[in-house]
Design an enzyme around this catalytic site. Structure first.
Site, PDB file in Angstrom:
ATOM      1  N   HIS B 102      -6.987 -35.053  42.087  1.00  0.00           N
ATOM      2  CA  HIS B 102      -8.343 -35.417  42.520  1.00  0.00           C
ATOM      3  C   HIS B 102      -9.305 -34.269  42.254  1.00  0.00           C
ATOM      4  O   HIS B 102      -9.019 -33.116  42.617  1.00  0.00           O
ATOM      5  CB  HIS B 102      -8.375 -35.688  44.025  1.00  0.00           C
ATOM      6  CG  HIS B 102      -7.766 -36.980  44.445  1.00  0.00           C
ATOM      7  ND1 HIS B 102      -6.418 -37.177  44.516  1.00  0.00           N
ATOM      8  CD2 HIS B 102      -8.340 -38.155  44.830  1.00  0.00           C
ATOM      9  CE1 HIS B 102      -6.172 -38.417  44.941  1.00  0.00           C
ATOM     10  NE2 HIS B 102      -7.315 -39.027  45.129  1.00  0.00           N
ATOM     11  N   ASN B 134      -1.731 -28.145  42.173  1.00  0.00           N
ATOM     12  CA  ASN B 134      -2.349 -29.255  42.903  1.00  0.00           C
ATOM     13  C   ASN B 134      -1.830 -29.356  44.335  1.00  0.00           C
ATOM     14  O   ASN B 134      -2.593 -29.564  45.270  1.00  0.00           O
ATOM     15  CB  ASN B 134      -2.094 -30.573  42.161  1.00  0.00           C
ATOM     16  CG  ASN B 134      -2.638 -31.788  42.900  1.00  0.00           C
ATOM     17  OD1 ASN B 134      -3.731 -31.739  43.455  1.00  0.00           O
ATOM     18  ND2 ASN B 134      -1.870 -32.863  42.911  1.00  0.00           N
TER      19      ASN B 134
HETATM   20 MG   LIG Z   1      -5.164 -32.622  44.705  1.00  0.00          MG
END
Ligand SMILES: [Mg+2]
Ligand SMILES: [Mg+2]
Lengths: 264, 264
Positions: B102, B134
């Site tokens: 994201h 991440n």
């Molecule tokens: Mg993320």
């Protein structure tokens, strides 16, 4: 503009309302479209310091040499309307081993010295291999475009620009995009260049020619036809839509069917 | 739109007038700005199939978990408003070895299930290394951003996005940009990610935090401060201007001076 944008965002209110986000973004882009001349424009990519695409409208008038027009009087100039953070300079190209390659060719706009000069803004330039490409096979394609103009009474629109195409690395079987950057401003050296030409017949019907060439020395005996590709391939890699979306299918007469007996 | 654009250009006149060129270009872009939610937007890059930048407006409200909101109910979805030529898909990421990372984190917008779901559009996603990035150090930075929100009554604006930075090749002493592309749509794997946070104090003064991280496993003991960089470095490489042009200098209180005793 900078100041007014600031005030529109940071006007002191606790901005919890729905408009708070949007007030920030309107002129927030990484591309700048510059109309360099009535008959040509560039979309400059501030990330790569070369154009994303260039667009020109060619007619018999634009390619007819005007009185006293002399390419020797044109000089490569920085485009001062590009912010210094993103502006390419002559120093970037100097000693790089690459030519300052015109996207919109100077010979396409030679009806006046001013128009020709306007093709020399560095916002219209990208690094090209000189021998075997910019000075040879790519120049051949440019001459072909000018030869086409005579056959299209409605004019010829030409889109030209760089691409950065991936290659398979045989050691790990993965695809990688790899390109050099040159000079203090890290100007991108494209792996390929495209040229899409759209010619308008008297009856409004269109002929489309779509070329893709690697930025490397090309054997002079290779026929131009060898570099014809589906326009969709260029669209997908360049990130824009032309023949797929902007042109009515029933207006297209031919795609990639050169019909002119071309001897240059 | 496509048809009307067509007619505006190819209206049958021999287009020698000055307007002929411009009628072609207005909606001709390689970027699409998508307002995914009242509090966040993405600028999607049709060339790389990941965002160029994302922008969100964080407040205490947006980060407060709403009733019955559950991340497990959110699923990654294609963004159908991106043309198929440029749209990233779950298939592109599947088996690639990269996380669907994201840009606008789901935990930043959890006041309603709908807002959280809107962060799962693939137009808000880029390939990120999972372990060590991440799921770890990058997530650490995201938690820090949410911790900051409480301290900024005017809200916190966050710009997040990918970069493709050159590296020196010691064999020829030249700079190259190199990045992998994954899946049938050749989605770019960025080399780095940036995050610029702009917090507004009660008196309107601004604190700016500017982070740059490589898309690779990062030792968990590395302090976040190690990734602070001048915002100009991000601007130059991302191709846009924020602190350099959009914000009045005398409104800036601090740049890269984390002042919150941060324990997460
Ligand atoms: Mg993320
Ligand atoms: Mg040339």
């Amino acid at each position: 503009l900078a100041t007014s944008t600031y005030f529109r965002l940071w006007d002191g209110r606790a901005s919890l309302n729905e408009g708070a986000l949007l007030r920030f973004s309107p002129d927030f882009t990484t591309q700048v479209i510059r109309r360099l001349d009535p008959n040509f424009a560039v979309c400059y990519d501030q990330r790569t310091r070369v154009p994303l695409w260039t667009l020109e409208h060619l007619t018999r008038e634009t390619i007819t040499m005007g009185k006293n027009v002399d390419r020797g009087n044109s000089i490569f100039r920085e485009d001062n309307r590009i912010h210094t953070f993103f502006r390419s300079t002559n120093q970037d190209y100097s000693g790089s081993g690459f030519d300052r390659g015109h996207m919109i060719p100077s010979a396409d706009h030679r009806s006046s010295q001013e128009s020709m000069n306007n093709t020399f803004f560095l916002s219209n330039i990208a690094p090209q291999v000189g021998k075997g490409f910019n000075r040879d096979k790519w120049a051949h394609l440019e001459r072909y475009a000018r030869a086409l103009v005579k056959h299209y009474i409605g004019g010829l629109w030409i889109l030209t620009g760089p691409l950065y195409l991936p290659r398979l690395d045989p050691t790990d079987n993965k695809l990688y995009v790899k390109y050099q950057v040159i000079g203090p401003n890290q100007v991108a050296v494209p792996t390929h260049f495209f040229k899409i030409m759209i010619g308008q017949q008297k009856d409004g019907q269109l002929d489309i020619y779509s070329y893709l060439m690697p930025n490397e020395p090309i054997d002079k005996d290779t026929p131009l036809e060898k570099f014809l590709v589906a326009p969709e391939l260029i669209e997908q890699n360049a990130g824009f839509l032309i023949t797929t979306e902007k042109i009515q299918k029933n207006k297209i007469r031919t795609i990639n069917q050169p019909w002119i007996d071309f001897k240059l």
